[in-house]
Design a protein around this motif. Structure first.
Motif, PDB file in Angstrom:
ATOM      1  N   GLU A 198       0.855  -1.189   0.000  1.00 18.04           N
ATOM      2  CA  GLU A 198       0.000   0.000   0.000  1.00 18.04           C
ATOM      3  C   GLU A 198       0.887   1.233   0.000  1.00 18.04           C
ATOM      4  O   GLU A 198       1.836   1.335   0.792  1.00 18.04           O
ATOM      5  N   LEU A 199       0.589   2.191  -0.881  1.00 15.89           N
ATOM      6  CA  LEU A 199       1.334   3.441  -0.945  1.00 15.89           C
ATOM      7  C   LEU A 199       0.779   4.406   0.093  1.00 15.89           C
ATOM      8  O   LEU A 199      -0.261   5.034  -0.109  1.00 15.89           O
ATOM      9  N   ASN A 200       1.474   4.513   1.206  1.00 19.18           N
ATOM     10  CA  ASN A 200       1.039   5.370   2.306  1.00 19.18           C
ATOM     11  C   ASN A 200       2.233   6.144   2.854  1.00 19.18           C
ATOM     12  O   ASN A 200       3.389   5.747   2.661  1.00 19.18           O
ATOM     13  N   PRO A 201       1.987   7.229   3.578  1.00 20.19           N
ATOM     14  CA  PRO A 201       3.080   7.991   4.210  1.00 20.19           C
ATOM     15  C   PRO A 201       3.549   7.325   5.498  1.00 20.19           C
ATOM     16  O   PRO A 201       3.130   7.685   6.590  1.00 20.19           O
ATOM     17  N   TYR A 202       4.441   6.346   5.375  1.00 24.10           N
ATOM     18  CA  TYR A 202       4.904   5.586   6.531  1.00 24.10           C
ATOM     19  C   TYR A 202       5.937   6.364   7.350  1.00 24.10           C
ATOM     20  O   TYR A 202       5.868   6.400   8.566  1.00 24.10           O
ATOM     21  N   TRP A 203       6.908   6.954   6.680  1.00 21.15           N
ATOM     22  CA  TRP A 203       8.032   7.587   7.376  1.00 21.15           C
ATOM     23  C   TRP A 203       7.588   8.803   8.173  1.00 21.15           C
ATOM     24  O   TRP A 203       7.998   8.984   9.322  1.00 21.15           O
ATOM     25  N   VAL A 204       6.767   9.658   7.617  1.00 22.41           N
ATOM     26  CA  VAL A 204       6.386  10.897   8.308  1.00 22.41           C
ATOM     27  C   VAL A 204       5.525  10.629   9.527  1.00 22.41           C
ATOM     28  O   VAL A 204       5.347  11.507  10.373  1.00 22.41           O
ATOM     29  N   ASN A 205       5.002   9.413   9.639  1.00 20.13           N
ATOM     30  CA  ASN A 205       4.167   9.075  10.794  1.00 20.13           C
ATOM     31  C   ASN A 205       4.949   8.388  11.910  1.00 20.13           C
ATOM     32  O   ASN A 205       4.359   7.949  12.893  1.00 20.13           O
ATOM     33  N   THR A 206       6.285   8.311  11.774  1.00 18.83           N
ATOM     34  CA  THR A 206       7.094   7.652  12.804  1.00 18.83           C
ATOM     35  C   THR A 206       7.665   8.644  13.801  1.00 18.83           C
ATOM     36  O   THR A 206       8.466   8.281  14.652  1.00 18.83           O
ATOM     37  N   SER A 207       7.304   9.912  13.721  1.00 20.42           N
ATOM     38  CA  SER A 207       7.808  10.920  14.647  1.00 20.42           C
ATOM     39  C   SER A 207       6.723  11.960  14.875  1.00 20.42           C
ATOM     40  O   SER A 207       5.871  12.186  14.025  1.00 20.42           O
ATOM     41  N   ASP A 208       6.791  12.628  16.048  1.00 18.94           N
ATOM     42  CA  ASP A 208       5.824  13.682  16.301  1.00 18.94           C
ATOM     43  C   ASP A 208       6.237  15.011  15.665  1.00 18.94           C
ATOM     44  O   ASP A 208       5.502  15.984  15.696  1.00 18.94           O
ATOM     45  N   ASN A 209       7.457  15.057  15.094  1.00 21.91           N
ATOM     46  CA  ASN A 209       7.928  16.238  14.359  1.00 21.91           C
ATOM     47  C   ASN A 209       7.859  17.512  15.193  1.00 21.91           C
ATOM     48  O   ASN A 209       7.635  18.609  14.672  1.00 21.91           O
ATOM     49  N   THR A 210       8.080  17.375  16.515  1.00 22.81           N
ATOM     50  CA  THR A 210       7.893  18.500  17.437  1.00 22.81           C
ATOM     51  C   THR A 210       8.775  19.688  17.085  1.00 22.81           C
ATOM     52  O   THR A 210       8.298  20.828  17.030  1.00 22.81           O
ATOM     53  N   LEU A 211      10.055  19.444  16.852  1.00 24.48           N
ATOM     54  CA  LEU A 211      10.970  20.551  16.627  1.00 24.48           C
ATOM     55  C   LEU A 211      10.624  21.309  15.351  1.00 24.48           C
ATOM     56  O   LEU A 211      10.630  22.544  15.333  1.00 24.48           O
ATOM     57  N   ILE A 212      10.300  20.583  14.291  1.00 20.89           N
ATOM     58  CA  ILE A 212       9.905  21.236  13.038  1.00 20.89           C
ATOM     59  C   ILE A 212       8.678  22.104  13.260  1.00 20.89           C
ATOM     60  O   ILE A 212       8.621  23.270  12.834  1.00 20.89           O
ATOM     61  N   LYS A 213       7.688  21.565  13.948  1.00 20.48           N
ATOM     62  CA  LYS A 213       6.453  22.315  14.175  1.00 20.48           C
ATOM     63  C   LYS A 213       6.695  23.538  15.050  1.00 20.48           C
ATOM     64  O   LYS A 213       6.111  24.613  14.820  1.00 20.48           O
ATOM     65  N   GLN A 214       7.549  23.402  16.058  1.00 20.02           N
ATOM     66  CA  GLN A 214       7.865  24.543  16.916  1.00 20.02           C
ATOM     67  C   GLN A 214       8.515  25.669  16.122  1.00 20.02           C
ATOM     68  O   GLN A 214       8.169  26.843  16.283  1.00 20.02           O
ATOM     69  N   LEU A 215       9.440  25.321  15.254  1.00 21.57           N
ATOM     70  CA  LEU A 215      10.135  26.347  14.476  1.00 21.57           C
ATOM     71  C   LEU A 215       9.199  27.009  13.470  1.00 21.57           C
ATOM     72  O   LEU A 215       9.293  28.208  13.219  1.00 21.57           O
ATOM     73  N   LEU A 216       8.297  26.244  12.892  1.00 20.51           N
ATOM     74  CA  LEU A 216       7.349  26.824  11.941  1.00 20.51           C
ATOM     75  C   LEU A 216       6.439  27.835  12.617  1.00 20.51           C
ATOM     76  O   LEU A 216       6.092  28.871  12.032  1.00 20.51           O
ATOM     77  N   THR A 217       6.053  27.560  13.864  1.00 21.53           N
ATOM     78  CA  THR A 217       5.176  28.506  14.565  1.00 21.53           C
ATOM     79  C   THR A 217       5.909  29.781  14.954  1.00 21.53           C
ATOM     80  O   THR A 217       5.295  30.836  15.119  1.00 21.53           O
ATOM     81  N   LYS A 218       7.247  29.718  15.079  1.00 19.25           N
ATOM     82  CA  LYS A 218       8.032  30.884  15.479  1.00 19.25           C
ATOM     83  C   LYS A 218       8.478  31.735  14.301  1.00 19.25           C
ATOM     84  O   LYS A 218       8.808  32.902  14.462  1.00 19.25           O
ATOM     85  N   ASN A 219       8.535  31.159  13.096  1.00 23.67           N
ATOM     86  CA  ASN A 219       9.093  31.883  11.966  1.00 23.67           C
ATOM     87  C   ASN A 219       8.067  32.809  11.318  1.00 23.67           C
ATOM     88  O   ASN A 219       6.859  32.686  11.523  1.00 23.67           O
ATOM     89  N   ASP A 220       8.583  33.728  10.510  1.00 20.29           N
ATOM     90  CA  ASP A 220       7.740  34.784   9.969  1.00 20.29           C
ATOM     91  C   ASP A 220       7.035  34.362   8.693  1.00 20.29           C
ATOM     92  O   ASP A 220       7.168  33.242   8.204  1.00 20.29           O
TER      93      ASP A 220
END
Length: 380
Positions: free
Chosen positions: A282-304
């Motif tokens: 099945e073609l699904n997004p397996y890799w992106v679902n193996t982490s909560d991606n906290t740091l990426i999300k935190q930086l996106l909320t802080k950037n302009d």
């Protein structure tokens, strides 16, 4: 031919070899390490691109314990055809992984590290006192013990060294963590008279002044370098895997979903997603679902707003040119260039071309989304 299920979630080299599901031979990593002769090597690659599997392989290859049984694991692999087999089973090895040290306060972090180190001490019926200074010198002290026991210098393998630091930053105890781990790594790797060589893996190359202060013998390889290309899956390796599982008709779709990462001068596929796809078809997004991606999300909320405007361009399939810093400075995460560096080294973006400023000498990279799987992450 009866098709076996791929060992999804298994990181251990021995278990994968013995399950006859090892479609990729990365054993020449051993040859390259021994040929370069660096005292300390840091291999920085995105998560689930084979770091732990390769570290497990190094452990089984060099470890003096159970050397006769371990030698059988390398029969038929590329390394068996080199002169480096003379180093097989010749060294005591200390192998620890910090990838599970993800807790919300410093006391828990220190306690979890103590349990991890005690497990390594238990192999030799030793006890590690829980005092902070004992833990800072734990690897150094164990190196001395092993050197005295075997009369040979020690190989130190530290997997996912940066996980506690990334977690500490997101949970608010970074100052305590960076101070401790600087001393911890310096004791083990700087001036350790019992050290043969060491290999560390991680996602990020944390700035030298932050954690590798004074460590002048450090060689670093990131996805921007052309050496140590033993991570990810090449097109030929993917074709072999799909053929074995009679899924070769899916190659073009698989390429759209999981290919597109540039490591040095090679394009590679995401191995975690390929293993899951081959298991489930099945073609699904397996890799992106193996982490909560906290740091990426935190930086996106802080950037302009400019960051989101450029991300929108990337999402539409365009490329953007950004200056990339190979050294991540956590105290400077609000810098607009840091988000691009973090997303590139973490595997959320890839690059095509490089250009160097004739004035400043700085390198900038053309960034883009590598494949459909990552596009699904940005869509949300």
């Amino acid at each position: 031919m009866i098709k076996k299920s791929l060992p999804v979630g298994i990181d251990d080299f021995k278990e994968i070899i013995e399950s006859n599901c090892y479609f990729v031979d990365k054993s020449l990593l051993i040859n390259e390490l021994l040929s370069k002769k660096s005292k300390v090597t840091l291999l920085s690659r995105p998560r689930r691109f084979g770091k732990t599997l390769n570290m497990s392989m190094l452990n089984y290859f060099f470890n003096i314990e159970d050397k006769d049984n371990n030698k059988k694991l390398f029969e038929g692999l590329d390394i068996s055809n080199t002169d480096k087999m003379k180093y097989m089973g010749e060294y005591p090895v200390i192998y620890i992984s910090l990838k599970e040290i993800k807790v919300n306060n410093w006391d828990l972090c220190l306690n979890k590290l103590h349990l991890l180190l005690q497990n390594e001490y238990d192999k030799y019926n030793l006890t590690l006192e829980k005092k902070r200074e004992n833990q800072e010198n734990a690897i150094l002290d164990l190196s001395k013990f092993l050197y005295e026991k075997y009369k040979k210098k020690v190989i130190i393998l530290i997997d996912e060294y940066d996980t506690p630091l990334v977690t500490a930053h997101s949970q608010g105890y970074y100052d305590e963590a960076i101070f401790f781990f600087r001393n911890f790594l310096s004791a083990a790797l700087k001036g350790n008279p019992y050290l043969e060589f060491s290999v560390l893996t991680g996602i990020l190359r944390v700035a030298k002044e932050s954690i590798f202060s004074g460590l002048n013998n450090l060689a670093v390889s990131t996805i921007l370098d052309r050496d140590f290309n033993h991570f990810g899956l090449t097109e030929e390796e993917v074709e072999e895997l799909l053929k074995y599982y009679e899924l070769e008709y899916e190659l073009e779709e698989v390429k759209k979903w999981y290919n597109g990462y540039k490591f040095g001068n090679k394009l590679v596929y995401n191995p975690w997603s390929l293993i899951n796809f081959a298991s489930k078809n099945e073609l699904n997004p397996y890799w992106v679902n193996t982490s909560d991606n906290t740091l990426i999300k935190q930086l996106l909320t802080k950037n302009d707003e400019k960051v989101f405007e450029e991300l929108e361009l990337v999402f539409k399939g365009e490329t953007i040119w950004e200056t990339i810093s190979e050294n991540i400075i956590f105290d400077d995460l609000d810098n607009i260039n840091t988000i691009w560096s973090l997303m590139l080294f973490s595997g959320y973006l890839t690059y095509e071309d490089i250009r160097i400023s004739t004035i400043t000498g700085l390198k900038s990279y053309s960034l883009k989304i590598p494949n459909q799987e990552i596009k699904s992450f940005f869509r949300h």
